[in-house]
Motif scaffolding. Sequence first.
Motif, mmCIF file in Angstrom:
data_model
loop_
_atom_site.group_PDB
_atom_site.id
_atom_site.type_symbol
_atom_site.label_atom_id
_atom_site.label_comp_id
_atom_site.label_asym_id
_atom_site.label_seq_id
_atom_site.Cartn_x
_atom_site.Cartn_y
_atom_site.Cartn_z
ATOM 1 N N LEU A 80 44.165 38.172 48.649
ATOM 2 C CA LEU A 80 42.810 39.459 48.969
ATOM 3 C C LEU A 80 41.775 39.151 48.845
ATOM 4 C CD1 LEU A 80 44.834 40.645 45.941
ATOM 5 C CD2 LEU A 80 44.970 41.807 48.044
ATOM 6 N N SER A 81 41.700 37.852 49.364
ATOM 7 C CA SER A 81 39.841 37.476 49.016
ATOM 8 C C SER A 81 39.525 37.668 49.423
ATOM 9 C CB SER A 81 40.373 35.342 49.638
ATOM 10 O OG SER A 81 40.889 35.480 50.598
ATOM 11 N N GLU A 82 39.511 38.434 51.202
ATOM 12 C CA GLU A 82 38.508 39.386 51.848
ATOM 13 C C GLU A 82 38.518 40.745 52.167
ATOM 14 O OE1 GLU A 82 36.215 37.445 53.664
ATOM 15 O OE2 GLU A 82 36.931 35.681 52.145
ATOM 16 N N ALA A 83 39.592 41.116 50.982
ATOM 17 C CA ALA A 83 39.333 42.618 50.911
ATOM 18 C C ALA A 83 37.927 42.778 50.368
ATOM 19 C CB ALA A 83 40.851 42.973 49.647
ATOM 20 N N GLU A 102 40.699 39.494 35.493
ATOM 21 C CA GLU A 102 40.898 38.050 35.613
ATOM 22 C C GLU A 102 40.971 36.923 36.095
ATOM 23 O OE1 GLU A 102 40.366 36.966 30.725
ATOM 24 O OE2 GLU A 102 41.974 36.088 31.758
ATOM 25 N N ASP A 103 41.730 37.589 37.225
ATOM 26 C CA ASP A 103 42.273 36.072 38.462
ATOM 27 C C ASP A 103 41.240 36.953 39.790
ATOM 28 O OD1 ASP A 103 43.973 33.995 39.744
ATOM 29 O OD2 ASP A 103 45.864 35.741 40.126
ATOM 30 N N LEU A 104 41.394 38.235 39.571
ATOM 31 C CA LEU A 104 40.818 38.820 40.922
ATOM 32 C C LEU A 104 39.904 38.575 40.911
ATOM 33 C CD1 LEU A 104 42.839 42.567 40.979
ATOM 34 C CD2 LEU A 104 43.287 40.549 42.945
ATOM 35 N N ASP A 105 38.866 38.928 40.177
ATOM 36 C CA ASP A 105 37.774 38.071 40.219
ATOM 37 C C ASP A 105 37.131 37.098 40.447
ATOM 38 O OD1 ASP A 105 34.120 38.265 39.173
ATOM 39 O OD2 ASP A 105 35.246 37.670 37.498
ATOM 40 N N ARG A 106 38.516 35.734 40.417
ATOM 41 C CA ARG A 106 38.396 34.636 40.739
ATOM 42 C C ARG A 106 38.970 34.743 42.526
ATOM 43 N NH1 ARG A 106 41.829 31.279 41.969
ATOM 44 N NH2 ARG A 106 43.735 32.810 41.359
ATOM 45 N N ALA A 127 37.011 45.832 32.825
ATOM 46 C CA ALA A 127 35.275 45.337 33.701
ATOM 47 C C ALA A 127 35.050 44.522 32.652
ATOM 48 C CB ALA A 127 34.931 46.142 33.749
ATOM 49 N N ALA A 128 35.116 44.636 31.070
ATOM 50 C CA ALA A 128 34.570 43.610 29.976
ATOM 51 C C ALA A 128 34.869 41.637 30.741
ATOM 52 C CB ALA A 128 34.308 43.897 29.464
ATOM 53 N N ALA A 129 35.955 41.959 31.163
ATOM 54 C CA ALA A 129 36.966 40.523 31.344
ATOM 55 C C ALA A 129 37.141 40.123 32.498
ATOM 56 C CB ALA A 129 38.711 40.408 30.925
ATOM 57 N N THR A 130 35.513 40.389 33.581
ATOM 58 C CA THR A 130 35.528 39.696 35.004
ATOM 59 C C THR A 130 34.029 39.579 34.844
ATOM 60 O OG1 THR A 130 34.810 42.245 35.912
ATOM 61 C CG2 THR A 130 36.824 41.526 36.110
ATOM 62 N N GLY A 131 33.099 38.339 35.848
ATOM 63 C CA GLY A 131 31.379 38.267 35.995
ATOM 64 C C GLY A 131 31.214 39.618 36.801
ATOM 65 N N ARG A 132 32.123 40.482 37.000
ATOM 66 C CA ARG A 132 31.315 41.770 37.965
ATOM 67 C C ARG A 132 31.511 43.157 37.202
ATOM 68 N NH1 ARG A 132 34.279 40.826 43.186
ATOM 69 N NH2 ARG A 132 34.861 38.664 42.894
ATOM 70 N N PRO A 133 31.355 43.395 36.030
ATOM 71 C CA PRO A 133 31.636 43.996 35.611
ATOM 72 C C PRO A 133 31.138 45.555 35.948
ATOM 73 C CG PRO A 133 30.060 42.765 33.767
ATOM 74 C CD PRO A 133 30.488 41.846 34.975
#
Length: 482
Positions: A80-83, A102-106, A127-133
């Motif tokens: 999914l890296s280029e989705a 968290e995994d998808l954010d990485r 959203a809060a679990a990611t670095g891109r909320p």
Amino acid sequence: MAFERVGVVGLGTMGAGIAEVFARAGLRVIGVEADAEALARGRGHLERSTGRAVDRGRLGEAEREEILRRVTLTTSRDDLSEADLVVEAIPEILDAKVSLFEDLDRICKPQAVLATNTSSLSVTAVAAATGRPGRVVGMHFFNPAPVMRLVEVVGTVVTEPGVLDEIAGLARRLGKTPVAVGDRAGFVVNRLLLPYLNHAAMLLENGVAARDDIEAAMTLGAGLPMGPFALLDLIGLDTAYEVMCVLFDETRDRRHAPAPLLRELVTAGLLGRKSGRGFHGEPPVRRESERAAVITYRVEGEGAGAVAERLAQAGFKTSDDPDVVLRLADRPVVEHAVRLPRPDVMVGVHLVGERVAEVAATALTSPGAVAAARDLMKVIGRTPVPCRDRAGFVVDALLYPYLNDAVRMVEAGYASIGEVDAAMRLGCGYPAGPIETLEMIGLDRVRDGLRALYTEYREPSYAPAPLLDHLVTAGLTSFPRP
């Protein structure tokens, strides 16, 4: 941004349907499952769904093959890296969704939008679990995704400007109607639908009316496409229970606490269609009811003349000492019964639409009078719905709080009248939205019916929404629209 490559994580019935929707619109899709066995099931969902579309003439075989070629299936999330967009469609377990995001954010590129298909859980918590909320949204499709036209697009307090517009535009590209809302439990559809279904379970549990009578009241009387128990079985009783728990956790409204009967069925593993049995699944218990061989009657209340005329044409006779007194009303009739020399012969009758007559027995009504009233309603072409003499009987007791909830939603600015009506028409297949329905019934009539419900049950949420009360007081018959 342009969405051309989309990922879908979770290829159950819902996720596979979402993947199909994207592929039908010409997007390249990466479908991800946990293991090879689950991936094979997901492929099966896609093939069966598109195959049915071919059989029904909605797709050509070549078009179907092209759709399937657009979907790449994998067990590796790294694919999914280029989705440009990834939609999550895994089970409604918050911890599992947080871990996935968290995994998808990485994995995903920084500009990618991450969307959850949750039907009720907090998008903000995900959203809060990611670095891109600011680039995490809700994109709630309805089942079956290839058919249902509604998509609830859910933003949070930290959603970046423009992201919701981009997702709404994508939904329109898919041939869907987007309704943009804030992050509240249940969003629009489930926040209005599930309390109504839960309320039906409470009426059943409290013995106000029987299962099949409630089903008939809401389909034949209110004109809904399915009765509440058939719909609960279709949704899944476990899913309905979980949504009600989420609603109650947020609102602490007693009406949002799951009905004990619902909890009992879920605990017993009776989950509806998915388990083969829920509210339905066994034949109904046949009730031996007394039949009225000879019926004399009297009709009282507004509209009595028309009913009496039809009964007279059918050969039934009035009497000063009748077998049954039909009291036409939309409120409890026991206060009228106690004024009669024979209170046991009075039955409340509420005519709903053109096909249903609610037949309400008071604490004093005899079984013979109920049987007589039921048979007389059949004579005039109505389906009788036996019930107890309670405020709202069945239809109004279920319908009016739902309409009131919709008014409160509009009054709070959570969604517009058009959005609320569109959501319920497209998401539930209702013939009209709640505000449209309220205006057809009459604002004053619904307001007064809610007051009667509040007087009997003392449930705060039954009190008419201030906006509804103000419109009626002002003499208006419809809601102001921009």
